[in-house]
Design a protein around this motif. Sequence first.
Motif, PDB file in Angstrom:
ATOM      1  N   HIS A 127       0.848  -1.206   0.000  1.00  0.00           N
ATOM      2  CA  HIS A 127       0.000   0.000   0.000  1.00  0.00           C
ATOM      3  C   HIS A 127       0.883   1.256   0.000  1.00  0.00           C
ATOM      4  N   PRO A 128       1.726   1.414  -1.026  1.00  0.00           N
ATOM      5  CA  PRO A 128       2.689   2.526  -1.025  1.00  0.00           C
ATOM      6  C   PRO A 128       2.044   3.914  -1.019  1.00  0.00           C
ATOM      7  N   LEU A 129       0.896   4.062  -1.668  1.00  0.00           N
ATOM      8  CA  LEU A 129       0.251   5.372  -1.734  1.00  0.00           C
ATOM      9  C   LEU A 129      -0.360   5.780  -0.390  1.00  0.00           C
ATOM     10  N   THR A 132       2.228   6.840   4.174  1.00  0.00           N
ATOM     11  CA  THR A 132       2.420   7.943   5.121  1.00  0.00           C
ATOM     12  C   THR A 132       1.209   8.142   6.024  1.00  0.00           C
ATOM     13  N   VAL A 133       0.038   7.742   5.543  1.00  0.00           N
ATOM     14  CA  VAL A 133      -1.170   7.872   6.368  1.00  0.00           C
ATOM     15  C   VAL A 133      -1.252   6.736   7.385  1.00  0.00           C
ATOM     16  N   ILE A 134      -1.032   5.485   6.909  1.00  0.00           N
ATOM     17  CA  ILE A 134      -1.125   4.321   7.799  1.00  0.00           C
ATOM     18  C   ILE A 134       0.006   4.334   8.822  1.00  0.00           C
ATOM     19  N   MET A 135       1.239   4.566   8.366  1.00  0.00           N
ATOM     20  CA  MET A 135       2.405   4.551   9.261  1.00  0.00           C
ATOM     21  C   MET A 135       2.760   5.983   9.670  1.00  0.00           C
ATOM     22  N   SER A 136       1.787   6.690  10.203  1.00  0.00           N
ATOM     23  CA  SER A 136       2.049   8.038  10.720  1.00  0.00           C
ATOM     24  C   SER A 136       2.907   7.936  11.978  1.00  0.00           C
ATOM     25  N   TRP A 137       3.484   9.062  12.390  1.00  0.00           N
ATOM     26  CA  TRP A 137       4.323   9.036  13.587  1.00  0.00           C
ATOM     27  C   TRP A 137       3.501   8.684  14.823  1.00  0.00           C
ATOM     28  N   ARG A 138       2.250   9.068  14.828  1.00  0.00           N
ATOM     29  CA  ARG A 138       1.378   8.700  15.949  1.00  0.00           C
ATOM     30  C   ARG A 138       1.179   7.183  16.006  1.00  0.00           C
ATOM     31  N   ALA A 139       0.920   6.596  14.842  1.00  0.00           N
ATOM     32  CA  ALA A 139       0.740   5.142  14.777  1.00  0.00           C
ATOM     33  C   ALA A 139       2.029   4.417  15.166  1.00  0.00           C
ATOM     34  N   TYR A 217       4.478 -11.532   4.745  1.00  0.00           N
ATOM     35  CA  TYR A 217       5.463 -11.772   3.696  1.00  0.00           C
ATOM     36  C   TYR A 217       4.906 -12.563   2.525  1.00  0.00           C
ATOM     37  N   VAL A 218       3.877 -13.356   2.751  1.00  0.00           N
ATOM     38  CA  VAL A 218       3.198 -13.998   1.617  1.00  0.00           C
ATOM     39  C   VAL A 218       2.551 -12.932   0.732  1.00  0.00           C
ATOM     40  N   ARG A 219       1.902 -11.955   1.371  1.00  0.00           N
ATOM     41  CA  ARG A 219       1.276 -10.871   0.609  1.00  0.00           C
ATOM     42  C   ARG A 219       2.329  -9.970  -0.032  1.00  0.00           C
ATOM     43  N   ILE A 220       3.455  -9.766   0.671  1.00  0.00           N
ATOM     44  CA  ILE A 220       4.556  -8.972   0.094  1.00  0.00           C
ATOM     45  C   ILE A 220       5.104  -9.676  -1.146  1.00  0.00           C
ATOM     46  N   LEU A 221       5.355 -10.984  -1.028  1.00  0.00           N
ATOM     47  CA  LEU A 221       5.880 -11.754  -2.161  1.00  0.00           C
ATOM     48  C   LEU A 221       4.925 -11.705  -3.341  1.00  0.00           C
ATOM     49  N   TRP A 222       3.626 -11.829  -3.055  1.00  0.00           N
ATOM     50  CA  TRP A 222       2.628 -11.768  -4.131  1.00  0.00           C
ATOM     51  C   TRP A 222       2.638 -10.406  -4.809  1.00  0.00           C
ATOM     52  N   ALA A 223       2.783  -9.345  -4.002  1.00  0.00           N
ATOM     53  CA  ALA A 223       2.831  -7.992  -4.567  1.00  0.00           C
ATOM     54  C   ALA A 223       4.099  -7.789  -5.392  1.00  0.00           C
ATOM     55  N   ILE A 224       5.233  -8.335  -4.935  1.00  0.00           N
ATOM     56  CA  ILE A 224       6.498  -8.194  -5.666  1.00  0.00           C
ATOM     57  C   ILE A 224       6.432  -8.918  -7.004  1.00  0.00           C
ATOM     58  N   LEU A 225       5.832 -10.123  -7.009  1.00  0.00           N
ATOM     59  CA  LEU A 225       5.742 -10.902  -8.245  1.00  0.00           C
ATOM     60  C   LEU A 225       4.874 -10.212  -9.290  1.00  0.00           C
TER      61      LEU A 225
END
Length: 309
Positions: A127-129, A132-139, A217-225
Amino acid sequence: MGSNQSWVTEFILVGFHLSAKMEKLLFWIFSLCYIFSLLANGTILGLICLDLRLHTPMYFFLSLLAIIDMSYASNNVPKMLANLANQHRTISFVPCILQTFLYLGFAATECLILMVMSYDRFVAICHPLQYTVIMSWRACGVLAATSWACGFILALVHAVLLLRLPFCGPWEVNHLFCEILSVLKLACVDTWINQVVLLAASVFVLVGPVCLMLVSYVRILWAILKIQSKEGRRKAFSTCSSHLCVVGLFFGIAMLVYMVPDSSQREEEEKRLSLFHSLFNPMLNPLIYSLRNTQVKDALYRALQRRSM
């Protein structure tokens, strides 16, 4: 607490069964490894604090990992080195319980921080777009505080249960330091309640985070592929390869120590494996992240350039 102390005031740390010459050699080897781990983690921490380009969630959690590694090693290694340097291997009751508490607290916190780091990489790649919203400094602050709180609450539960047990001998802890399983064996009563709680905590601290990281990491691998370009796939995989190495080392050794059934050789194997968690992992983690991370190497190069000017 009072009844415990009426039975025992100190324990004896057995350590390795080696000759005096070999123990002196190990003392110098382990001392160099310990100093190097403090310097390496301190360097990583300093670079992240001083370089504005590293002020991101990924490096914020990496700085927490460096703090945990330095604290984890400093809790166990100095006493182990002192035991290798001389034959006076006693440790008082209260420092032993405190060492056990901190050992469990830092270990559980590191498990949870590694899980949070895998979630950070999942958001960054899948979820690159929205990163910054999901991984805010507060989170990030909430995730970090929750990891530390849960880790030390679990350790406190074990420490309280341990303090309620009577210890009436033998008083020899067959380990390099005060570790929960080795100390539990010295209690005069059936410790099944502690063992059940320890098993439940092991499931929560080891199996839970591992399962969540596997899903990430399964979802990461799927996204990378699904990335079209070869260069894009390489860059995406490089952002999480270092974390995978660290996770594999930490959880692999932890499962060997805590999830393997009892055997005649288990106690000696536990001593050797504990060196990886207490000494070698804190030394290897900054090497893995620095040698495989271009941004960290660039930050170190810029810091060296400023120092030479």
